[in-house]
Write a protein that holds these residues in place. Structure first.
Motif, PDB file in Angstrom:
ATOM      1  N   SER A 212      23.741  -9.716  40.970  1.00  0.00           N
ATOM      2  CA  SER A 212      23.383 -10.937  40.248  1.00  0.00           C
ATOM      3  C   SER A 212      23.832 -12.207  40.958  1.00  0.00           C
ATOM      4  CB  SER A 212      23.992 -10.907  38.854  1.00  0.00           C
ATOM      5  OG  SER A 212      25.413 -10.954  38.948  1.00  0.00           O
ATOM      6  N   LYS A 213      24.757 -12.074  41.902  1.00  0.00           N
ATOM      7  CA  LYS A 213      25.386 -13.218  42.575  1.00  0.00           C
ATOM      8  C   LYS A 213      26.168 -14.104  41.592  1.00  0.00           C
ATOM      9  CE  LYS A 213      23.347 -11.868  46.333  1.00  0.00           C
ATOM     10  NZ  LYS A 213      24.092 -10.985  47.257  1.00  0.00           N
ATOM     11  N   ALA A 214      26.545 -13.548  40.462  1.00  0.00           N
ATOM     12  CA  ALA A 214      27.350 -14.294  39.492  1.00  0.00           C
ATOM     13  C   ALA A 214      28.813 -14.266  39.906  1.00  0.00           C
ATOM     14  CB  ALA A 214      27.186 -13.686  38.104  1.00  0.00           C
ATOM     15  N   ASN A 215      29.517 -15.368  39.673  1.00  0.00           N
ATOM     16  CA  ASN A 215      30.951 -15.446  39.973  1.00  0.00           C
ATOM     17  C   ASN A 215      31.720 -14.802  38.831  1.00  0.00           C
ATOM     18  OD1 ASN A 215      30.379 -16.908  42.329  1.00  0.00           O
ATOM     19  ND2 ASN A 215      30.406 -18.851  41.218  1.00  0.00           N
ATOM     20  N   MET A 216      32.318 -13.649  39.088  1.00  0.00           N
ATOM     21  CA  MET A 216      32.854 -12.815  38.030  1.00  0.00           C
ATOM     22  C   MET A 216      34.369 -12.922  37.879  1.00  0.00           C
ATOM     23  SD  MET A 216      30.006 -11.605  37.054  1.00  0.00           S
ATOM     24  CE  MET A 216      30.585 -10.444  35.824  1.00  0.00           C
ATOM     25  N   LEU A 217      34.822 -12.593  36.666  1.00  0.00           N
ATOM     26  CA  LEU A 217      36.245 -12.510  36.345  1.00  0.00           C
ATOM     27  C   LEU A 217      36.609 -11.066  36.041  1.00  0.00           C
ATOM     28  CD1 LEU A 217      36.382 -15.502  33.840  1.00  0.00           C
ATOM     29  CD2 LEU A 217      37.176 -15.542  36.221  1.00  0.00           C
ATOM     30  N   LYS A 218      37.809 -10.637  36.444  1.00  0.00           N
ATOM     31  CA  LYS A 218      38.285  -9.287  36.136  1.00  0.00           C
ATOM     32  C   LYS A 218      39.503  -9.407  35.220  1.00  0.00           C
ATOM     33  CE  LYS A 218      38.893  -4.911  36.047  1.00  0.00           C
ATOM     34  NZ  LYS A 218      39.448  -5.052  34.676  1.00  0.00           N
ATOM     35  N   ALA A 219      39.390  -8.874  34.014  1.00  0.00           N
ATOM     36  CA  ALA A 219      40.515  -8.893  33.071  1.00  0.00           C
ATOM     37  C   ALA A 219      41.538  -7.838  33.442  1.00  0.00           C
ATOM     38  CB  ALA A 219      40.008  -8.659  31.648  1.00  0.00           C
ATOM     39  N   GLN A 220      42.807  -8.137  33.153  1.00  0.00           N
ATOM     40  CA  GLN A 220      43.899  -7.223  33.479  1.00  0.00           C
ATOM     41  C   GLN A 220      44.707  -6.916  32.214  1.00  0.00           C
ATOM     42  OE1 GLN A 220      43.968  -6.346  36.678  1.00  0.00           O
ATOM     43  NE2 GLN A 220      42.672  -7.949  37.536  1.00  0.00           N
ATOM     44  N   HIS A 221      44.543  -5.749  31.650  1.00  0.00           N
ATOM     45  CA  HIS A 221      45.312  -5.259  30.492  1.00  0.00           C
ATOM     46  C   HIS A 221      45.847  -6.347  29.550  1.00  0.00           C
ATOM     47  CE1 HIS A 221      48.501  -6.175  33.373  1.00  0.00           C
ATOM     48  NE2 HIS A 221      48.087  -5.202  34.154  1.00  0.00           N
ATOM     49  N   PRO A 222      44.954  -7.070  28.843  1.00  0.00           N
ATOM     50  CA  PRO A 222      45.400  -8.146  27.938  1.00  0.00           C
ATOM     51  C   PRO A 222      45.894  -7.609  26.595  1.00  0.00           C
ATOM     52  CG  PRO A 222      43.022  -7.991  27.884  1.00  0.00           C
ATOM     53  CD  PRO A 222      43.488  -6.980  28.905  1.00  0.00           C
ATOM     54  N   ASP A 223      46.883  -6.738  26.628  1.00  0.00           N
ATOM     55  CA  ASP A 223      47.387  -6.096  25.414  1.00  0.00           C
ATOM     56  C   ASP A 223      48.064  -7.097  24.472  1.00  0.00           C
ATOM     57  OD1 ASP A 223      46.586  -3.645  26.567  1.00  0.00           O
ATOM     58  OD2 ASP A 223      48.498  -3.489  27.624  1.00  0.00           O
ATOM     59  N   TYR A 224      48.905  -7.962  25.028  1.00  0.00           N
ATOM     60  CA  TYR A 224      49.638  -8.893  24.186  1.00  0.00           C
ATOM     61  C   TYR A 224      48.706  -9.890  23.517  1.00  0.00           C
ATOM     62  CZ  TYR A 224      52.941 -12.432  22.623  1.00  0.00           C
ATOM     63  OH  TYR A 224      53.648 -13.326  21.855  1.00  0.00           O
ATOM     64  N   GLU A 225      47.697 -10.349  24.253  1.00  0.00           N
ATOM     65  CA  GLU A 225      46.765 -11.320  23.685  1.00  0.00           C
ATOM     66  C   GLU A 225      46.062 -10.748  22.452  1.00  0.00           C
ATOM     67  OE1 GLU A 225      46.850 -12.204  28.164  1.00  0.00           O
ATOM     68  OE2 GLU A 225      47.084 -10.511  26.823  1.00  0.00           O
ATOM     69  N   LEU A 226      45.600  -9.512  22.540  1.00  0.00           N
ATOM     70  CA  LEU A 226      44.892  -8.907  21.416  1.00  0.00           C
ATOM     71  C   LEU A 226      45.857  -8.602  20.274  1.00  0.00           C
ATOM     72  CD1 LEU A 226      41.898  -8.040  20.877  1.00  0.00           C
ATOM     73  CD2 LEU A 226      42.647  -5.700  21.296  1.00  0.00           C
ATOM     74  N   PHE A 227      47.011  -8.024  20.613  1.00  0.00           N
ATOM     75  CA  PHE A 227      47.999  -7.638  19.602  1.00  0.00           C
ATOM     76  C   PHE A 227      48.533  -8.841  18.825  1.00  0.00           C
ATOM     77  CE2 PHE A 227      52.624  -7.729  18.969  1.00  0.00           C
ATOM     78  CZ  PHE A 227      52.751  -6.835  17.915  1.00  0.00           C
ATOM     79  N   SER A 228      48.866  -9.909  19.523  1.00  0.00           N
ATOM     80  CA  SER A 228      49.546 -11.045  18.883  1.00  0.00           C
ATOM     81  C   SER A 228      48.672 -11.741  17.855  1.00  0.00           C
ATOM     82  CB  SER A 228      50.002 -12.048  19.946  1.00  0.00           C
ATOM     83  OG  SER A 228      48.897 -12.597  20.638  1.00  0.00           O
ATOM     84  N   THR A 229      47.348 -11.593  17.958  1.00  0.00           N
ATOM     85  CA  THR A 229      46.445 -12.224  16.995  1.00  0.00           C
ATOM     86  C   THR A 229      45.923 -11.217  15.968  1.00  0.00           C
ATOM     87  OG1 THR A 229      44.613 -11.918  18.566  1.00  0.00           O
ATOM     88  CG2 THR A 229      45.714 -14.050  18.576  1.00  0.00           C
TER      89      THR A 229
ATOM     90  N   TRP B 284      33.466  -8.339  27.429  1.00  0.00           N
ATOM     91  CA  TRP B 284      33.497  -6.865  27.432  1.00  0.00           C
ATOM     92  C   TRP B 284      34.795  -6.361  28.067  1.00  0.00           C
ATOM     93  CZ3 TRP B 284      33.886  -4.036  31.991  1.00  0.00           C
ATOM     94  CH2 TRP B 284      33.810  -2.661  31.853  1.00  0.00           C
ATOM     95  N   ASP B 285      35.171  -6.956  29.190  1.00  0.00           N
ATOM     96  CA  ASP B 285      36.316  -6.479  29.957  1.00  0.00           C
ATOM     97  C   ASP B 285      37.631  -6.720  29.241  1.00  0.00           C
ATOM     98  OD1 ASP B 285      37.424  -5.181  32.109  1.00  0.00           O
ATOM     99  OD2 ASP B 285      37.344  -6.901  33.466  1.00  0.00           O
ATOM    100  N   LEU B 286      37.708  -7.780  28.434  1.00  0.00           N
ATOM    101  CA  LEU B 286      38.927  -8.023  27.675  1.00  0.00           C
ATOM    102  C   LEU B 286      39.274  -6.847  26.775  1.00  0.00           C
ATOM    103  CD1 LEU B 286      38.706 -11.769  26.574  1.00  0.00           C
ATOM    104  CD2 LEU B 286      40.426 -10.728  28.056  1.00  0.00           C
ATOM    105  N   ILE B 287      38.259  -6.170  26.262  1.00  0.00           N
ATOM    106  CA  ILE B 287      38.497  -5.017  25.402  1.00  0.00           C
ATOM    107  C   ILE B 287      38.569  -3.738  26.228  1.00  0.00           C
ATOM    108  CG2 ILE B 287      37.714  -3.767  23.363  1.00  0.00           C
ATOM    109  CD1 ILE B 287      38.530  -6.757  22.949  1.00  0.00           C
ATOM    110  N   ALA B 288      37.720  -3.627  27.243  1.00  0.00           N
ATOM    111  CA  ALA B 288      37.707  -2.419  28.075  1.00  0.00           C
ATOM    112  C   ALA B 288      38.999  -2.267  28.872  1.00  0.00           C
ATOM    113  CB  ALA B 288      36.509  -2.447  29.025  1.00  0.00           C
ATOM    114  N   ALA B 289      39.591  -3.375  29.312  1.00  0.00           N
ATOM    115  CA  ALA B 289      40.819  -3.320  30.112  1.00  0.00           C
ATOM    116  C   ALA B 289      42.069  -3.239  29.252  1.00  0.00           C
ATOM    117  CB  ALA B 289      40.898  -4.555  31.022  1.00  0.00           C
TER     118      ALA B 289
END
Length: 427
Positions: free
Chosen positions: A257-274, A383-388
């Motif tokens: 796609s030539k899209a500039n992508m981001l890779k999420a890294q195990h955002p456990d605290y972000e999801l848990f804290s909210t 998607w990656d925030l949850i998958a990672a």
């Protein structure tokens, strides 16, 4: 005085003597839970040295060497490739190292070994990668500041003798909880939080949050940065990245796609804290490091693992529905999360393909094409925030499903805009 009255008085005297003896014993004896803090030398990172003074904690820590599947089928500590369950991963991370090697995480005791054996690292890899893998990061930062992050990873690995262990979370002199990851300390400071003044209960989550969180490497310096300046929710972190902080634009460009992508890294605290537990004041340690007893001594388990493996100790202090009900509840949440995650991932793959096909047309509308690329970038980030993340949605079920739902919708929008850019329906 009657015979029965004399017998009653004698019985009362015996009971008074007995309970008086018990009270005195309790008053003078040390509680079985009392453990005198040992003063361990600063810079002692070998957990075995700490284990001489804290044998119960050390014995439970060593249980993290066990490799076993998750009770629900998601996660676990067996080193298998995630693409076995989600083959779409190979296309989603096409063109970057996670397409070559993306295995399940093992226990803390394998942190350095797994890093050393990862196919994602190479001669160009930088020292920033040790930040969450070893207590040696404390010494590295004291000696070099953030310069350690730009050193060759091989050099920093040679100096890192121990994986994640006691010193990552405990002050050796006092045993008080502490955090040593400078990226976490700085991120909290930018949010107005002084971690040195945190309560013990907050620290029971902070010691985990210092590593189980999303981050990126600042271009040029490879300084580790947490994207929390605008908040911890998906939209807030995405807005932060959209401003190109520290000149950071992308983790990689997707070759299709030539899209500039981001890779999420195990955002456990972000999801848990909210989530429900986080907002209710439950700490990470309450569930993942529950209190145990052995020979009358109470201690914190250092077998950091799925609460389902210690369900009674982890969940029963707050929940009385029974272990079968609790296990079923967790499995249901994770099944529903995975179903939507799998669906969203497949649609994002289609979006990359649609954009590639549209870009190949000579009369493509570049404005629409740019919009489609932004949509697929955002879709995959959500998607990656949850998958990672490591709980398969359990840390915050409503937010996980909402985030995946948005990822799915954004993928469909990307396909639609790509078709519009092409002037014909390609997908």
């Amino acid at each position: 005085m009657s015979k029965s009255q004399k017998s009653l008085i004698a019985l009362l005297a015996v009971l008074l003597l007995f309970f008086g003896f018990v009270v005195i014993r309790i008053g003078v004896a040390k509680p079985a839970t009392t453990v005198k803090a040992a003063k361990i030398p600063a810079g002692e990172y070998d957990p075995a040295a700490w284990g001489q003074y804290y044998p119960l904690q050390y014995a439970s820590y060593k249980k993290m060497a066990e490799e076993s599947p998750s009770p629900t089928g998601y996660g676990g500590s067996v080193k298998v490739q995630k693409s076995e369950m989600q083959p779409e991963i190979l296309m989603l991370f096409k063109g970057m190292p996670f397409s070559r090697d993306y295995s399940e995480d093992r226990g803390h005791v394998y942190a350095l070994e797994d890093l050393r054996e990862s196919k994602r690292i190479g001669p160009a890899s930088k020292g920033a990668c040790i930040t969450c893998k070893t207590p040696y990061v404390e010494q590295a930062y004291k000696e070099m500041g953030w310069d350690y992050a730009n050193k060759p990873l091989s050099e920093m690995m040679d100096k890192s003798k121990q994986p994640v262990a006691c010193a990552n979370c405990h002050d050796p002199a006092t045993m008080n909880l502490r955090v040593i990851n400078p990226a976490f300390i700085e991120a909290q400071a930018r949010r107005g939080i002084d971690v040195t003044k945190a309560s013990r209960e907050d620290m029971r989550s902070y010691v985990c949050a210092q590593c189980h969180a999303e981050y990126y490497f600042a271009p040029g310096t490879n300084k580790v940065v947490f994207p929390w300046d605008k908040g911890l929710k998906p939209a807030e972190m995405y807005a932060y990245y959209s401003e190109k902080p520290n000149g950071f634009v992308q983790d990689w460009q997707h070759p299709d796609s030539k899209a500039n992508m981001l890779k999420a890294q195990h955002p456990d605290y972000e999801l848990f804290s909210t989530g429900t537990h986080g907002k209710a004041g439950v700490s990470c340690a309450d569930c993942h490091m529950p209190y145990m007893r052995k020979d009358g001594q109470k201690y914190t388990s250092h077998w950091v693992t799925s609460p389902l493996k210690t369900l009674d100790a982890s969940c029963s202090p707050c929940h009385n529905q029974g272990s079968a009900w609790l296990a079923d509840r967790v499995k249901t949440i994770q099944d529903e999360t995975f179903e939507l995650q799998h669906m969203a991932g497949q649609n994002i793959v289609r979006a990359h393909a649609a954009i590639k096909a549209a870009a190949a047309r000579p009369d493509v509308d570049e404005s629409n094409l740019a919009q489609a690329r932004e949509l697929v970038r955002k879709a995959q980030w959500y998607w990656d925030l949850i998958a990672a993340e490591n709980s398969m949605g359990f840390h915050n079920p409503s937010q996980a499903l909402n985030t995946l739902g948005q990822a799915n919708e954004l993928a469909h929008q990307a396909i639609e805009i790509a078709n519009r850019a092409a002037g014909v329906k390609l997908f």
